[in-house]
Scaffold this motif. Structure first.
Motif, PDB file in Angstrom:
ATOM      1  N   UNK A 186     -19.525 -52.652 -10.663  1.00 45.29           N
ATOM      2  CA  UNK A 186     -20.258 -51.386 -10.652  1.00 45.29           C
ATOM      3  C   UNK A 186     -21.626 -51.550  -9.992  1.00 45.29           C
ATOM      4  N   UNK A 187     -22.285 -52.670 -10.268  1.00 42.47           N
ATOM      5  CA  UNK A 187     -23.591 -52.917  -9.658  1.00 42.47           C
ATOM      6  C   UNK A 187     -23.476 -53.028  -8.143  1.00 42.47           C
ATOM      7  N   UNK A 188     -22.475 -53.769  -7.680  1.00 42.67           N
ATOM      8  CA  UNK A 188     -22.308 -53.924  -6.233  1.00 42.67           C
ATOM      9  C   UNK A 188     -21.942 -52.599  -5.573  1.00 42.67           C
ATOM     10  N   UNK A 189     -21.266 -51.742  -6.300  1.00 46.83           N
ATOM     11  CA  UNK A 189     -20.899 -50.447  -5.729  1.00 46.83           C
ATOM     12  C   UNK A 189     -22.078 -49.474  -5.734  1.00 46.83           C
ATOM     13  N   UNK A 237     -29.422 -49.856 -13.529  1.00 51.57           N
ATOM     14  CA  UNK A 237     -29.778 -48.945 -14.617  1.00 51.57           C
ATOM     15  C   UNK A 237     -28.577 -48.245 -15.241  1.00 51.57           C
ATOM     16  N   UNK A 238     -27.636 -47.805 -14.459  1.00 57.66           N
ATOM     17  CA  UNK A 238     -26.506 -47.038 -14.983  1.00 57.66           C
ATOM     18  C   UNK A 238     -25.295 -47.895 -15.323  1.00 57.66           C
ATOM     19  N   UNK A 239     -25.286 -49.134 -14.896  1.00 52.36           N
ATOM     20  CA  UNK A 239     -24.077 -49.954 -14.987  1.00 52.36           C
ATOM     21  C   UNK A 239     -23.650 -50.266 -16.417  1.00 52.36           C
ATOM     22  N   UNK A 280     -18.990 -40.623 -11.897  1.00 55.59           N
ATOM     23  CA  UNK A 280     -20.441 -40.807 -11.937  1.00 55.59           C
ATOM     24  C   UNK A 280     -21.082 -40.372 -10.618  1.00 55.59           C
ATOM     25  N   UNK A 281     -20.498 -40.794  -9.514  1.00 52.63           N
ATOM     26  CA  UNK A 281     -21.050 -40.472  -8.196  1.00 52.63           C
ATOM     27  C   UNK A 281     -21.021 -38.959  -7.969  1.00 52.63           C
ATOM     28  N   UNK A 337     -17.247 -50.836   1.350  1.00 50.59           N
ATOM     29  CA  UNK A 337     -18.008 -51.542   0.317  1.00 50.59           C
ATOM     30  C   UNK A 337     -17.088 -51.889  -0.855  1.00 50.59           C
ATOM     31  N   UNK A 338     -16.277 -50.937  -1.273  1.00 47.66           N
ATOM     32  CA  UNK A 338     -15.387 -51.159  -2.414  1.00 47.66           C
ATOM     33  C   UNK A 338     -14.412 -52.301  -2.148  1.00 47.66           C
ATOM     34  N   UNK A 339     -13.810 -52.307  -0.977  1.00 48.77           N
ATOM     35  CA  UNK A 339     -12.811 -53.337  -0.694  1.00 48.77           C
ATOM     36  C   UNK A 339     -13.451 -54.719  -0.619  1.00 48.77           C
ATOM     37  N   UNK A 340     -14.675 -54.799  -0.091  1.00 46.24           N
ATOM     38  CA  UNK A 340     -15.363 -56.091  -0.052  1.00 46.24           C
ATOM     39  C   UNK A 340     -15.796 -56.536  -1.446  1.00 46.24           C
TER      40      UNK A 340
END
Length: 180
Positions: A36-39, A44-46, A85-86, A136-139
Motif C-alpha cells: 500500500x505504501x509503494x502504491x 499516513x493512510x496505510x 480509497x483512491x 506501478x502496481x505490477x512493479x
C-alpha cells in the motif's frame, strides 16, 4: 499453530475460528503495508488501509476457497481497498513525507542511516509516481512484494505471459521520459 500454511489458517477462519486471523495478521501486515505504501507513496493512510484489508478478509471469508494461494486472494482484496480509497480521495494531495517514514523504519539503525534510507525511499516514490498506476502496481507486486508472475496473473485476472510483458514494459518506461 505457527506451522499451519496460510491457506489452512484462512480455511479455519472461514470455518469460524476467527482467532486464527491474528496469525495471518502477524505474517502479512508488514507486506500489506509495504504494498500500500509503494502504491500510495505516503504512510499516513496505510495502517488504516491494512486494517480495512483484514476487516474485508473477515467479512468475505466465505469467498476464500483454498484452491489458490492465500496471498493472491489477499492482494486481490488489497487492490479493491486501494481502489476504493483512491476513488474516495482523488482530490487529496499526493506526497511523500520523509518524516512519516521514521516510525516505519526497522529498529536498530542510526538516525543518519534512517534518514538516508527514508530519502532513498522518497526518491524511489518519486520515480514510481512517474509511472502509470497499472505499471506501478505490477512493479510493486513483482519487485517489492516478490510475487511470482503466476500469482500476479491470478491477482490481476490475466495471463502469466501478459504479466511478463507488462513488467518488461514497466521496467523500460524510463525510455519514454525525456532526460533531465
Amino acid at each position: 499453530m505457527d506451522s499451519l500454511t496460510d491457506n489452512a489458517l484462512m480455511l479455519r477462519v472461514k470455518a469460524g475460528d476467527v482467532d486464527r486471523m491474528g496469525l495471518l495478521f502477524e505474517r502479512y501486515h508488514r507486506p500489506l503495508f509495504g504494498f500500500l505504501y509503494h502504491m500510495l507513496g505516503r504512510a499516513a493512510s496505510c495502517d488504516d488501509l491494512v486494517q480495512t484489508v483484514f476487516y474485508r478478509m473477515l467479512k468475505y471469508r466465505h469467498t476464500f476457497t483454498g484452491d489458490g494461494e492465500f496471498r493472491t486472494w489477499m492482494y486481490h482484496l488489497a487492490r479493491n481497498v486501494l481502489a476504493d480509497f483512491v476513488k474516495k480521495n482523488r482530490h487529496a494531495a499526493h506526497h511523500t513525507d520523509v518524516a512519516e517514514m521514521a516510525e516505519h523504519l526497522p529498529g536498530g539503525i542510526s538516525a543518519d542511516a534512517g534518514l538516508e534510507q527514508a530519502q532513498d525511499v522518497a526518491q524511489l516514490h518519486q520515480a514510481l509516481d512517474r509511472l502509470r498506476p497499472e505499471d506501478r502496481e505490477i512493479l510493486v507486486l513483482s519487485r517489492f512484494q516478490e510475487l511470482k508472475y503466476t500469482e500476479i496473473a491470478r491477482v490481476l485476472g490475466t495471463t502469466e505471459g501478459a504479466v511478463k510483458v507488462r513488467v518488461h514494459r514497466a521496467m523500460n518506461v524510463e525510455n519514454d521520459f525525456p532526460p533531465h
